[in-house]
Design a protein around this motif. Structure first.
Motif, short mmCIF file in Angstrom:
data_model
loop_
_atom_site.label_atom_id
_atom_site.label_comp_id
_atom_site.label_asym_id
_atom_site.label_seq_id
_atom_site.Cartn_x
_atom_site.Cartn_y
_atom_site.Cartn_z
N ILE A 20 18.86 -43.43 48.34
CA ILE A 20 18.82 -43.32 49.81
C ILE A 20 19.74 -44.34 50.46
O ILE A 20 20.50 -44.03 51.39
CB ILE A 20 17.38 -43.51 50.31
N ALA A 21 19.71 -45.58 49.95
CA ALA A 21 20.57 -46.63 50.50
C ALA A 21 22.04 -46.27 50.33
O ALA A 21 22.86 -46.47 51.25
CB ALA A 21 20.26 -47.96 49.83
N CYS A 22 22.40 -45.74 49.17
CA CYS A 22 23.80 -45.36 48.92
C CYS A 22 24.22 -44.18 49.79
O CYS A 22 25.37 -44.11 50.24
CB CYS A 22 24.00 -45.03 47.45
N LEU A 23 23.30 -43.26 50.05
CA LEU A 23 23.61 -42.10 50.88
C LEU A 23 24.02 -42.52 52.29
O LEU A 23 24.97 -41.98 52.86
CB LEU A 23 22.39 -41.17 50.94
N PHE A 24 23.32 -43.49 52.84
CA PHE A 24 23.58 -43.88 54.23
C PHE A 24 24.54 -45.06 54.38
O PHE A 24 25.25 -45.15 55.38
CB PHE A 24 22.26 -44.22 54.92
N PHE A 25 24.59 -45.96 53.39
CA PHE A 25 25.30 -47.22 53.61
C PHE A 25 26.33 -47.59 52.55
O PHE A 25 26.86 -48.70 52.58
CB PHE A 25 24.29 -48.37 53.71
N PHE A 26 26.63 -46.71 51.59
CA PHE A 26 27.57 -47.11 50.54
C PHE A 26 28.92 -47.43 51.16
O PHE A 26 29.48 -46.62 51.91
CB PHE A 26 27.71 -46.01 49.49
N PRO A 27 29.49 -48.61 50.86
CA PRO A 27 30.67 -49.08 51.62
C PRO A 27 32.00 -48.58 51.07
O PRO A 27 32.11 -48.15 49.93
CB PRO A 27 30.56 -50.60 51.46
N ALA B 220 27.50 -42.37 43.17
CA ALA B 220 26.38 -43.30 43.26
C ALA B 220 25.09 -42.57 43.68
O ALA B 220 24.03 -42.75 43.08
CB ALA B 220 26.70 -44.41 44.25
N VAL B 221 25.19 -41.75 44.72
CA VAL B 221 24.00 -41.06 45.23
C VAL B 221 23.44 -40.10 44.19
O VAL B 221 22.23 -40.11 43.89
CB VAL B 221 24.34 -40.31 46.53
N LEU B 222 24.30 -39.26 43.62
CA LEU B 222 23.84 -38.29 42.62
C LEU B 222 23.31 -38.99 41.37
O LEU B 222 22.30 -38.57 40.79
CB LEU B 222 24.98 -37.35 42.25
N GLY B 223 23.98 -40.05 40.97
CA GLY B 223 23.55 -40.76 39.77
C GLY B 223 22.14 -41.30 39.89
O GLY B 223 21.29 -41.07 39.01
N PHE B 224 21.87 -42.01 40.97
CA PHE B 224 20.52 -42.57 41.14
C PHE B 224 19.47 -41.49 41.39
O PHE B 224 18.33 -41.61 40.94
CB PHE B 224 20.52 -43.59 42.28
N ALA B 225 19.86 -40.41 42.09
CA ALA B 225 18.91 -39.32 42.34
C ALA B 225 18.51 -38.64 41.02
O ALA B 225 17.33 -38.34 40.79
CB ALA B 225 19.51 -38.30 43.31
N LEU B 226 19.48 -38.40 40.15
CA LEU B 226 19.19 -37.76 38.86
C LEU B 226 18.39 -38.69 37.95
O LEU B 226 17.52 -38.24 37.19
CB LEU B 226 20.49 -37.34 38.18
N ALA B 227 18.67 -39.99 38.02
CA ALA B 227 17.89 -40.95 37.24
C ALA B 227 16.43 -40.95 37.71
O ALA B 227 15.50 -41.05 36.90
CB ALA B 227 18.48 -42.35 37.37
N MET B 228 16.23 -40.83 39.01
CA MET B 228 14.87 -40.74 39.56
C MET B 228 14.14 -39.52 38.99
O MET B 228 12.97 -39.62 38.56
CB MET B 228 14.93 -40.65 41.09
N VAL B 229 14.81 -38.38 38.95
CA VAL B 229 14.21 -37.17 38.40
C VAL B 229 13.84 -37.36 36.94
O VAL B 229 12.76 -36.94 36.48
CB VAL B 229 15.18 -35.98 38.57
N MET C 22 9.74 -47.03 38.21
CA MET C 22 11.20 -47.04 38.04
C MET C 22 11.84 -45.87 38.78
O MET C 22 12.96 -45.99 39.30
CB MET C 22 11.55 -47.04 36.55
N ALA C 23 11.13 -44.74 38.87
CA ALA C 23 11.64 -43.61 39.66
C ALA C 23 11.76 -43.99 41.13
O ALA C 23 12.74 -43.63 41.81
CB ALA C 23 10.73 -42.40 39.49
N ALA C 24 10.79 -44.74 41.63
CA ALA C 24 10.82 -45.18 43.03
C ALA C 24 12.01 -46.11 43.28
O ALA C 24 12.67 -46.03 44.33
CB ALA C 24 9.51 -45.88 43.38
N VAL C 25 12.29 -46.98 42.32
CA VAL C 25 13.43 -47.89 42.45
C VAL C 25 14.74 -47.09 42.53
O VAL C 25 15.61 -47.35 43.38
CB VAL C 25 13.48 -48.87 41.25
N MET C 26 14.88 -46.09 41.66
CA MET C 26 16.08 -45.25 41.67
C MET C 26 16.19 -44.45 42.97
O MET C 26 17.28 -44.31 43.55
CB MET C 26 16.06 -44.30 40.48
N GLY C 27 15.07 -43.95 43.46
CA GLY C 27 15.09 -43.18 44.69
C GLY C 27 15.50 -44.02 45.89
O GLY C 27 16.28 -43.57 46.75
N LEU C 28 15.00 -45.25 45.95
CA LEU C 28 15.38 -46.15 47.05
C LEU C 28 16.87 -46.46 47.03
O LEU C 28 17.53 -46.47 48.07
CB LEU C 28 14.56 -47.45 46.93
N ALA C 29 17.41 -46.67 45.82
CA ALA C 29 18.84 -46.93 45.69
C ALA C 29 19.66 -45.71 46.13
O ALA C 29 20.70 -45.85 46.80
CB ALA C 29 19.18 -47.31 44.26
#
Length: 399
Positions: free
Chosen positions: A174-181, A76-85, A165-172
């Motif tokens: 960060i959230a997954c990095l700290f709080f993914f359940p 999840a974290v890598l996916g959203f980070a790469l989408a942001m890039v 849209m990059a900002a949206v992916m970046g926020l996701a």
């Protein structure tokens, strides 16, 4: 350990759902910006959106059957980070081939992240309710995105859309990095030997999954050219923007309403007959010259897919407790949505906007058949799940 039902876990899943499903909200602005600011023709603009969705669908097809084998948080974290890039790089080029490659790559990254997000939702205590809350989140996100992005684009240019849209992916990310359940509900397939020997998905599951893909295709065929239809019909930029804001507001309600009605209506009847409204609203959008009909029908197409899909998600989670089917939700949605902008763009280029409505009617007819097969299997006791609502119990007793 963060659990799915905790506030932090739900926050991460909701942000991830909104980022991964950004196409459900952004398509009209996305395609419209590529036409107006990048000067691509409808077929090219639709084709770029199609590449993003194809990438997402392909990634989901790869990761869904492997959901129980991978580190879902890392994915999840890598996916959203790469989408942001990918979106940041897209904001810095006007080259069609480069944009095409970045759209495909960004879609693959976002699709991988969304696949593990939906698979994790399927391992909650009540997947139907969780997905309903996710629908509420994307409705609120839609109001913010559709209300604010057109003004940003008008002031800073077309490339700013990709930065949003990059900002949206970046926020996701960060959230997954700290709080993914972690999954709340125990699953009986969490060792390698059992995973290797999982039974194939049954016909009722496949019928439902293909039906969801067509549900998404019908929605995306109309939505991807919703903005352009309004402008071509002479409604004006401000009126079309208002219609998009209404669209965002309406999307707040269907998923939580579906969550509230889970035990009160026939789930199988909703999925079997709900798509008919898609055909009605698609015809209204593509045939009318009246602004009020246009502004009404577009948002209620979104209402239909969010309402019906919430029931379909909950049903799939029960039909396949391994989580494979719901982990494939991005594939279902985006295989259908992927080809839609290109098909619509081709129809518009060679025939006109009216052809989109007729094509949607054909897709809806197939949906009704497929969902009806799943409904029949559930009511006839051909699946391993209990009938959940009073309406379904009465129908089963009558049969």
């Amino acid at each position: 350990m963060v659990k799915i039902e905790s506030k932090r876990g739900m926050l991460a899943l909701m942000l991830a759902h909104c980022a991964g499903m950004v196409d459900l909200v952004a398509l009209p602005i996305w395609v419209g910006t590529l036409i107006a600011h990048y000067h691509f023709d409808p077929q090219q603009a639709g084709g770029l959106a199609t590449l993003f969705l194809m990438g997402a669908a392909g990634a989901s097809l790869y990761f869904a059957p492997r959901f129980n084998k991978i580190q879902v948080k890392i994915a999840a974290v890598l996916g959203f980070a790469l989408a942001m890039v990918a979106f940041i790089l897209s904001a810095n080029t006007y080259s069609f081939p480069v944009l095409a490659a970045l759209h495909l790559f960004g879609g693959m990254a976002a699709g991988a992240a969304l696949s593990v997000t939906h698979g994790t939702m399927g391992h909650g205590l009540n997947p139907h309710r969780i997905f309903g809350i996710a629908g509420l989140a994307i409705g609120i996100f839609g109001v913010i995105f559709l209300g604010g992005t057109p003004g940003i684009i008008q002031q800073f240019g077309g490339s700013s859309m990709f930065l949003v849209m990059a900002a949206v992916m970046g926020l996701a990310a960060i959230a997954c990095l700290f709080f993914f359940p972690k999954p709340t509900r125990s699953v009986d397939f969490d060792n390698f030997e059992q995973i290797k020997n999982l039974p194939p998905l049954g016909k009722p599951v496949w019928f439902c999954m293909i039906g969801v893909a067509l549900l998404a295709m019908t929605q995306a065929m109309t939505l991807s050219f919703y903005e352009r239809i309004g402008l071509e019909r002479g409604f004006g930029r401000d009126m079309v923007t208002m219609a998009l804001v209404i669209y965002g507001i309406v999307t707040i309600f269907p998923a939580p309403l579906a969550a509230l009605l889970e035990k009160r209506v026939s789930i199988t009847a909703i999925i079997a007959f709900g798509p008919i409204f898609q055909a009605i609203f698609a015809l209204m959008v593509t045939q009318t010259n009246q602004y009020y009909i246009f502004a009404f029908a577009g948002p209620f197409m979104a209402f239909t897919i969010l309402f019906v899909h919430t029931f379909a998600f909950g049903l799939l989670a029960r039909l396949d407790p391994t989580g494979r089917a719901v982990a494939g939700t991005p594939a279902m949605l985006m295989v259908g949505a992927a080809i839609a902008p290109f098909i619509s763009g081709t129809l518009v280029k060679f025939i006109g906007f009216e052809a989109i409505g007729y094509a949607c009617c054909v897709a809806v007819a197939v949906q009704v058949f497929l969902f009806s097969q799943t409904r029949k299997a559930v009511l006839n006791g051909q699946t391993n799940i209990p009938v959940s609502s009073e309406a379904e119990k009465e129908t089963q007793a009558a049969n």
